[in-house]
Structure formats: structure tokens, C-alpha cells
Design a protein around this motif. Structure first.
Motif, PDB file in Angstrom:
ATOM      1  N   ALA A   1       7.670   2.915  -0.760  1.00 12.10           N
ATOM      2  CA  ALA A   1       7.330   1.651  -1.405  1.00 12.10           C
ATOM      3  C   ALA A   1       5.815   1.549  -1.520  1.00 12.10           C
ATOM      4  O   ALA A   1       5.074   2.113  -0.713  1.00 12.10           O
ATOM      5  N   GLU A   2       5.366   0.816  -2.514  1.00 11.66           N
ATOM      6  CA  GLU A   2       3.933   0.645  -2.720  1.00 11.66           C
ATOM      7  C   GLU A   2       3.335  -0.116  -1.539  1.00 11.66           C
ATOM      8  O   GLU A   2       3.923  -1.075  -1.030  1.00 11.66           O
ATOM      9  N   ARG A   3       2.174   0.315  -1.084  1.00 12.71           N
ATOM     10  CA  ARG A   3       1.530  -0.288   0.089  1.00 12.71           C
ATOM     11  C   ARG A   3       0.029  -0.042   0.000  1.00 12.71           C
ATOM     12  O   ARG A   3      -0.427   1.082   0.075  1.00 12.71           O
TER      13      ARG A   3
ATOM     14  N   ASP B   1      -3.238   6.223   5.447  1.00  7.21           N
ATOM     15  CA  ASP B   1      -2.821   6.403   4.055  1.00  7.21           C
ATOM     16  C   ASP B   1      -2.323   5.102   3.444  1.00  7.21           C
ATOM     17  O   ASP B   1      -1.973   4.150   4.156  1.00  7.21           O
ATOM     18  N   VAL B   2      -2.301   5.074   2.131  1.00  7.30           N
ATOM     19  CA  VAL B   2      -1.698   3.989   1.366  1.00  7.30           C
ATOM     20  C   VAL B   2      -0.837   4.628   0.278  1.00  7.30           C
ATOM     21  O   VAL B   2      -0.950   5.824   0.002  1.00  7.30           O
ATOM     22  N   VAL B   3       0.038   3.827  -0.314  1.00  7.94           N
ATOM     23  CA  VAL B   3       0.917   4.315  -1.377  1.00  7.94           C
ATOM     24  C   VAL B   3       0.752   3.405  -2.586  1.00  7.94           C
ATOM     25  O   VAL B   3       0.943   2.186  -2.488  1.00  7.94           O
ATOM     26  N   LEU B   4       0.386   3.991  -3.717  1.00  4.56           N
ATOM     27  CA  LEU B   4       0.175   3.220  -4.944  1.00  4.56           C
ATOM     28  C   LEU B   4       1.008   3.807  -6.079  1.00  4.56           C
ATOM     29  O   LEU B   4       1.335   4.996  -6.081  1.00  4.56           O
ATOM     30  N   SER B   5       1.320   2.956  -7.032  1.00  2.00           N
ATOM     31  CA  SER B   5       2.139   3.370  -8.174  1.00  2.00           C
ATOM     32  C   SER B   5       1.277   3.499  -9.418  1.00  2.00           C
ATOM     33  O   SER B   5       0.477   2.610  -9.728  1.00  2.00           O
TER      34      SER B   5
END
Length: 309
Positions: free
Chosen positions: A76-78, A180-184
Motif C-alpha cells: 500500500a502507498e505510504r 523506506d516509503v512506498v509511492l504510486s
């Protein structure tokens, strides 16, 4: 109703269906013993099952705490990375991130500057759907705080990533994972890139950024293409590698790998001749990487080879 009124089959129902008593006392005793054995086995196994479940829950919580696994086990984006409930850093990207196009990012780090001073910070990215990896920020030594701040509250970066979808951005200090981060990234436009004139030649690409003299593409046939780049020396230093991805497919292929860029001609800052071929007809995106960093992208149409048809 009187017994005399009952039909003959009613009396037959009173008889046992078997010639002998099948559910005997011996059979009952055997069943009871088996049930006791199974119960003891389950009791002995239960502590192991509970321990395994507890270990699994602990691992899950550790991953959640470290920001690696989103709730439900699905990516999921975070945009925030937390440790023990405290924010370690957060990223603020440009709105509407799009694959294949450079975009700006601001990373806000919460730790005091002493944690970063003299260390090299780098950012790598992984495409979660395919596992494709790409460099986002090469190792840069942190010597001063962000301008106007006491710490590294405004670390800026600008880069492009090749594919649409979710990407994990992993920050490292001196090569050690920091978080880390998660981007779309939204899917890029698949409109054929326009042509523009530079010098006395017509080129396909992005005016003032990147382009090549385009004689056209025919599936499976190699041809010469002269690449032109505009930019600062730092971003144009390094070997040129051109990858390509077809519309509707995430599979990237290498179509050219050469040396460092040469001097500028036709109004460009740097140039390099290349020999390229794309294997199938259709719409393709060319992805030029300079020193491992994606510079931008150009969309072309590849025609069928009429000689083969």
C-alpha cells in the motif's frame, strides 16, 4: 389406528436391518480409547502450535514496525516511515507522479543533523509488481543541513522511474538501510513523442531535453540513431544505456549500451550515435539511462516489416 389396520411392511420395520448387532460393546470401547489417544495427541501438540502462532505474530509486528509490510499483507502507498511509533522521515513528492518523467521530491528527516553529517545518503527504488530495480539518488555526502534549517528537514531530489505502479523507495546511509516509503506512479502517456527542430535537423523527443534524429523503426531491423541531450555536466556524465518497454507490458529490454556522451552538435550539449532495433511492431517507450539514472523517455511507433509479411 388399530394394529389390524397396519400394513404388512410396518411389522417388518421393527426388525433389525443387520443379521447381528454391529454397534457392540467392544466397538464402543475401542472408539472411546481412540478418542482419548487423539485428545492426548492434540494436547501435546497445542503448545507447539501456540508457540508457532506467537512467533508468526511477532514477525508480523516487527515488519509492521519497520515499515516493510502494510496492514493485510498487501502493498500500500505510504509516504511516512515510522519506528516504534515515531516518524523517522517523510517524503513530499510532486503531485501526480508519472512513470518515465522526472519529478521533484522533498525528504524531511526528523533526526538531528549529527546523525547524517559526513555520511553518504542514497535512494534506490524497487518496482513491487515486477521486482525491477532502479537508482533514484546516487550516494551524496551530507556536509551541511538543509538551507534555512538546523537539520536535514529539506533534502531535495529529482529523478524519474521507468514503470507505472507502486515503487518502494529505500533510503540508505553509508550503504546501510535507513528506512523506506512506498509511492504510486501513474501510467505514462503513450502518445507518440512529437518532433522538434534543432540545428538543421528534425528530432523526436522532448525539446531542450532529449531527442534523436529518427529515420523510423521497423520491427526487427537495426538502424542508426543520433542521440542529443541538453543539461548540466553532472547529469550528462556517464555511460548511456537505452532500455525499452512495449505498451501493455512491464518487461524491459536493453536496446543499446555505449560509452560516455560525446561533444554537442546540432545545438545539443552532448550527443552519441547508437544502433538500435525493437523486436515487435507496436508502440514502445525508449528509456535512456545516463550513469544508471533514467533521464527521461521517448515514445515511438514500430511498424511491421513488410518484407517479411
Amino acid at each position: 389406528m388399530a394394529d389390524m389396520d397396519k400394513p404388512d411392511w410396518a411389522e417388518a420395520l421393527k426388525e433389525r436391518p443387520f443379521g447381528e448387532q454391529h454397534f457392540t460393546e467392544a466397538l464402543k470401547t475401542g472408539i472411546r480409547k481412540r478418542i482419548k489417544r487423539e485428545s492426548r495427541r492434540k494436547i501435546r501438540t497445542l503448545p507447539w502450535l501456540l508457540a508457532a502462532a506467537a512467533a508468526g505474530a511477532l514477525i508480523f509486528l516487527l515488519f509492521r514496525m519497520d515499515g516493510m509490510l502494510p496492514l493485510g499483507g498487501q502493498a500500500a502507498e505510504r509516504s511516512v516511515y515510522n519506528v516504534n511509533g515515531e516518524t523517522r522521515f517523510q517524503v513530499f513528492p510532486e503531485p501526480e507522479l508519472r512513470a518515465g518523467v522526472q519529478a521533484g521530491y522533498i525528504f524531511r528527516f526528523a533526526a538531528p543533523f549529527s546523525e547524517f553529517r559526513g555520511k553518504k545518503l542514497s535512494i534506490a527504488a524497487t518496482h513491487l509488481r515486477t521486482g525491477q530495480q532502479a537508482d533514484a539518488v546516487r550516494p551524496v555526502e551530507i556536509m551541511e543541513p538543509s538551507s534555512g534549517y538546523e537539520g536535514l528537514e529539506r533534502f531535495t531530489a529529482r529523478f524519474a522511474l521507468p514503470l507505472g505502479g507502486l515503487w518502494r523507495y529505500e533510503v540508505a546511509l553509508d550503504g546501510e538501510r535507513y528506512g523506506d516509503v512506498v509511492l504510486s506512479l501513474s501510467e505514462p502517456s503513450w502518445d507518440i513523442s512529437p518532433t522538434f527542430k534543432s540545428g538543421s535537423y528534425s528530432m523526436r523527443g522532448i525539446e531542450g531535453k532529449v531527442g534523436f534524429i529518427d529515420p523510423g523503426f521497423v520491427a526487427g531491423k537495426a538502424n542508426k540513431y543520433l542521440w542529443h541531450f541538453w543539461g548540466e555536466d553532472g547529469e550528462l556524465d556517464g555511460e548511456l544505456t537505452v532500455m525499452a518497454v512495449k505498451k501493455g507490458d512491464d518487461r524491459m529490454i536493453e536496446v543499446f549500451s555505449g560509452s560516455g556522451l560525446g561533444g554537442g552538435v546540432n545545438g545539443a550539449d552532448r550527443t552519441l550515435p547508437s544502433m538500435m532495433a525493437l523486436p515487435e511492431a507496436g508502440v514502445w517507450r525508449l528509456l535512456p539511462f545516463i550513469d544508471g539514472l533514467l533521464f527521461d523517455s521517448i515514445v515511438v511507433e514500430v511498424k511491421e516489416d513488410e518484407e517479411r509479411s
